[in-house]
Write an enzyme that holds these catalytic residues in place. Structure first.
Site, PDB file in Angstrom:
ATOM      1  N   LYS A 162       0.843  -1.202   0.000  1.00 55.07           N
ATOM      2  CA  LYS A 162       0.000   0.000   0.000  1.00 55.07           C
ATOM      3  C   LYS A 162       0.879   1.253   0.000  1.00 55.07           C
ATOM      4  CE  LYS A 162      -3.701  -2.437   0.089  1.00 55.07           C
ATOM      5  NZ  LYS A 162      -3.139  -3.742   0.336  1.00 55.07           N
TER       6      LYS A 162
HETATM    7  N1  T4K Z   1      -9.414  -5.340   1.520  1.00 59.20           N
HETATM    8  C1  T4K Z   1      -8.898  -5.110   0.314  1.00 59.20           C
HETATM    9  C2  T4K Z   1      -9.786  -4.523  -0.736  1.00 59.20           C
HETATM   10  C3  T4K Z   1      -7.561  -5.422   0.040  1.00 59.20           C
HETATM   11  O1  T4K Z   1      -7.062  -5.203  -1.197  1.00 59.20           O
HETATM   12  C4  T4K Z   1      -6.760  -5.948   1.067  1.00 59.20           C
HETATM   13  C5  T4K Z   1      -5.383  -6.285   0.813  1.00 59.20           C
HETATM   14  C6  T4K Z   1      -7.329  -6.147   2.347  1.00 59.20           C
HETATM   15  C7  T4K Z   1      -8.683  -5.843   2.526  1.00 59.20           C
HETATM   16  C8  T4K Z   1      -6.561  -6.723   3.488  1.00 59.20           C
HETATM   17  O2  T4K Z   1      -5.588  -5.845   3.981  1.00 59.20           O
HETATM   18  P1  T4K Z   1      -4.270  -6.466   4.730  1.00 59.20           P
HETATM   19  O3  T4K Z   1      -4.755  -7.469   5.734  1.00 59.20           O
HETATM   20  O4  T4K Z   1      -3.402  -7.077   3.676  1.00 59.20           O
HETATM   21  O5  T4K Z   1      -3.649  -5.264   5.371  1.00 59.20           O
HETATM   22  C9  T4K Z   1      -1.398  -7.904  -1.916  1.00 59.20           C
HETATM   23  C10 T4K Z   1      -1.381  -7.546  -0.440  1.00 59.20           C
HETATM   24  O6  T4K Z   1      -0.772  -8.578   0.343  1.00 59.20           O
HETATM   25  C11 T4K Z   1      -2.719  -7.225   0.130  1.00 59.20           C
HETATM   26  O7  T4K Z   1      -2.490  -6.439   1.286  1.00 59.20           O
HETATM   27  C12 T4K Z   1      -3.567  -6.408  -0.838  1.00 59.20           C
HETATM   28  N2  T4K Z   1      -4.905  -6.171  -0.359  1.00 59.20           N
HETATM   29  C13 T4K Z   1      -3.635  -7.097  -2.178  1.00 59.20           C
HETATM   30  C14 T4K Z   1      -4.467  -6.339  -3.178  1.00 59.20           C
HETATM   31  O8  T4K Z   1      -2.311  -7.175  -2.686  1.00 59.20           O
HETATM   32  P2  T4K Z   1      -0.809 -10.020  -3.244  1.00 59.20           P
HETATM   33  O9  T4K Z   1      -1.113 -11.459  -3.042  1.00 59.20           O
HETATM   34  O10 T4K Z   1      -1.078  -9.407  -4.548  1.00 59.20           O
HETATM   35  O11 T4K Z   1       0.700  -9.693  -2.784  1.00 59.20           O
HETATM   36  P3  T4K Z   1       2.071 -10.067  -3.463  1.00 59.20           P
HETATM   37  O12 T4K Z   1       2.940 -10.690  -2.432  1.00 59.20           O
HETATM   38  O13 T4K Z   1       1.849 -10.838  -4.710  1.00 59.20           O
HETATM   39  O14 T4K Z   1       2.693  -8.637  -3.800  1.00 59.20           O
HETATM   40  C15 T4K Z   1       2.363  -7.914  -4.978  1.00 59.20           C
HETATM   41  C16 T4K Z   1       3.664  -7.397  -5.577  1.00 59.20           C
HETATM   42  O15 T4K Z   1       4.266  -6.460  -4.724  1.00 59.20           O
HETATM   43  C17 T4K Z   1       4.724  -8.461  -5.810  1.00 59.20           C
HETATM   44  O16 T4K Z   1       4.609  -8.940  -7.124  1.00 59.20           O
HETATM   45  C18 T4K Z   1       6.032  -7.756  -5.605  1.00 59.20           C
HETATM   46  C19 T4K Z   1       5.685  -6.564  -4.750  1.00 59.20           C
HETATM   47  N3  T4K Z   1       6.180  -6.672  -3.367  1.00 59.20           N
HETATM   48  C20 T4K Z   1       5.423  -7.301  -2.430  1.00 59.20           C
HETATM   49  C21 T4K Z   1       5.853  -7.381  -1.129  1.00 59.20           C
HETATM   50  C22 T4K Z   1       5.023  -8.085  -0.071  1.00 59.20           C
HETATM   51  C23 T4K Z   1       7.402  -6.105  -3.058  1.00 59.20           C
HETATM   52  O17 T4K Z   1       8.095  -5.560  -3.929  1.00 59.20           O
HETATM   53  N4  T4K Z   1       7.824  -6.161  -1.748  1.00 59.20           N
HETATM   54  C24 T4K Z   1       7.098  -6.755  -0.763  1.00 59.20           C
HETATM   55  O18 T4K Z   1       7.519  -6.752   0.410  1.00 59.20           O
HETATM   56  O19 T4K Z   1      -1.610  -9.256  -2.107  1.00 59.20           O
END
Ligand code: T4K
Length: 378
Positions: free
Chosen positions: A187
């Site tokens: 975020k």
């Molecule tokens: N409600 C809505 C509408 C939401 O979109 C979300 C979360 C929530 C509730 C819940 O909030 P939280 O409990 O998470 O606070 C990501 C996030 O983990 C998630 O927080 C978010 N929405 C969602 C839309 O996106 P993924 O599965 O797409 O994450 P991930 O690991 O594939 O990361 C995306 C890209 O970001 C990676 O390709 C590379 C980059 N990245 C990621 C991380 C974690 C980095 O460069 N560094 C990092 O540390 O869910």
């Protein structure tokens, strides 16, 4: 065009000034007060209240626990009308509260819950509307509130993507009975993991504090069944540091937004979903919609095509939450009842968007899109 040497991801976390936060982390560690509503936690509460222009704010260890505990604090029962076009966490927060989601179709333009479809979903069991400001675009908050007032329903906004956005000059955080913000690393404003609830009713503050701390209202009194939802001091330090670099990041994202807009408005078949700017925008995502007939190829072909260039876009929010197997028996989850959500979930693509995305990389992304379109159209 050759495959780019390093992968380009959809986002990259905002990080604070390392020297500044290292000093602050040292202070925290030396103080031996590491969590449970410490000084940094309290400071972040005040700074965020100020930034978001809200009266009441509670912090949590992530957005999902914030939303789950928020729904519990509002003492909702029965059915909650919500959108299928969201991240799983939205509806999972309902599941953990034994609330039944009633899926309502979305609007064609904003992709948010369609207020014109809400009333027909209301039954004697409905207690609330849980709407999502998808990709940071605001819901039709006025119409939603009118419906809620008419039927005496609570309104909760999942504002996970909407941090800092305004609606008609007012902080979007000030609409509804409660709004959740996620401070996950992906975020714009992040505390690595974290989240917040904002709400106009000050009585919720103490209730939420108790729920967030195992239901303990004092060291030996367990008032309700809560859980551990607390944000720790190191998370709060990261948040305080990120607040100091937030405006610069927003400016960088505005520059990238403009470049993308300049490129994509020339290409038929691409519609920009997140086209708000300045204080209106949360600058969380840059999202486009592909009209296959006009663009020449499908969203999926583009998504996979970009992968072969080492560019990792995301098909947020595929699959629709209504497709989760445990909702199979719900009438509202049936495809025929959600025509727009089904159409859009196959057209929408989230592109790389973060302040550190250099001009050279933006050009690579745009050129790759044009090249994939050209090659496939041959
Ligand atoms: N409600 C809505 C509408 C939401 O979109 C979300 C979360 C929530 C509730 C819940 O909030 P939280 O409990 O998470 O606070 C990501 C996030 O983990 C998630 O927080 C978010 N929405 C969602 C839309 O996106 P993924 O599965 O797409 O994450 P991930 O690991 O594939 O990361 C995306 C890209 O970001 C990676 O390709 C590379 C980059 N990245 C990621 C991380 C974690 C980095 O460069 N560094 C990092 O540390 O869910």
């Amino acid at each position: 065009m050759e495959m780019f040497k390093y992968p380009i991801y959809v986002t990259q976390p905002l990080t604070p000034n390392i020297l500044e936060v290292t000093k602050e982390i040292e202070q925290v560690l030396e103080s031996k007060w590491l969590t449970n509503f410490g000084n940094k936690h309290e400071l972040l509460v005040e700074e965020l209240k100020n930034y978001l222009e809200v009266g009441h704010l509670s912090l949590f260890n992530n957005g999902t626990s914030a939303l789950t505990l928020g729904l519990k604090a509002l003492e909702l029962t029965g059915e909650v009308i919500t959108t299928p076009f969201t991240f799983p966490a939205t509806v999972q927060a309902l599941d953990w509260n034994n609330l039944t989601p009633v899926f309502c179709d979305v609007e064609k333009n904003s992709l948010n819950i369609n207020p014109d479809k809400i009333e027909e979903k209301i039954t004697g069991k409905t207690s609330a509307i849980l709407a999502v400001h998808v990709f940071g675009n605001p819901c039709n908050v006025e119409k939603i509130q009118q419906i809620a007032d008419k039927y005496n329903l609570k309104v909760i906004y999942d504002g996970a993507h909407a941090f800092g956005a305004q609606y008609k000059g007012e902080s979007l955080a000030n609409f509804g009975d409660m709004t959740m913000f996620s401070f996950h690393a992906t975020k714009l404003f992040n505390t690595i993991e974290g989240g917040a609830l904002v709400y106009p009713d000050n009585r919720l503050a103490e209730k939420l504090r108790v729920l967030t701390n195992f239901g303990l209202s004092s060291p030996e009194k367990v008032e309700v069944s809560g859980f551990n939802g607390k944000m720790n001091e190191i998370q709060a330090v990261i948040g305080l540091g990120n607040l100091r670099v937030l405006e610069e990041e927003r400016k960088n994202r505005e520059r990238i937004r403009q470049t993308y807009v300049g490129e994509f408005t020339k290409i038929p078949g691409i519609r920009i979903i997140t086209n708000r700017k300045k204080r209106e925008s949360s600058y969380q995502y840059f999202v486009i919609e592909i009209d296959e007939d006009e663009f020449g190829i499908s969203r999926d072909k583009l998504h996979y095509g970009l992968k072969s260039y080492n560019i990792f876009t995301r098909r947020y929010f595929y699959p629709l939450c209504s497709e989760f197997h445990w909702y199979r028996d719900l009438d509202s989850a049936k495809r025929k009842n959600l025509p727009i959500a089904w159409e859009k979930v196959n057209q929408v693509l989230t592109l790389p968007f973060y302040g550190g995305l250099e001009d050279e990389k933006i050009k690579i992304v745009c050129d790759a899109i044009k090249e994939i379109q050209f090659k496939n159209a041959l």
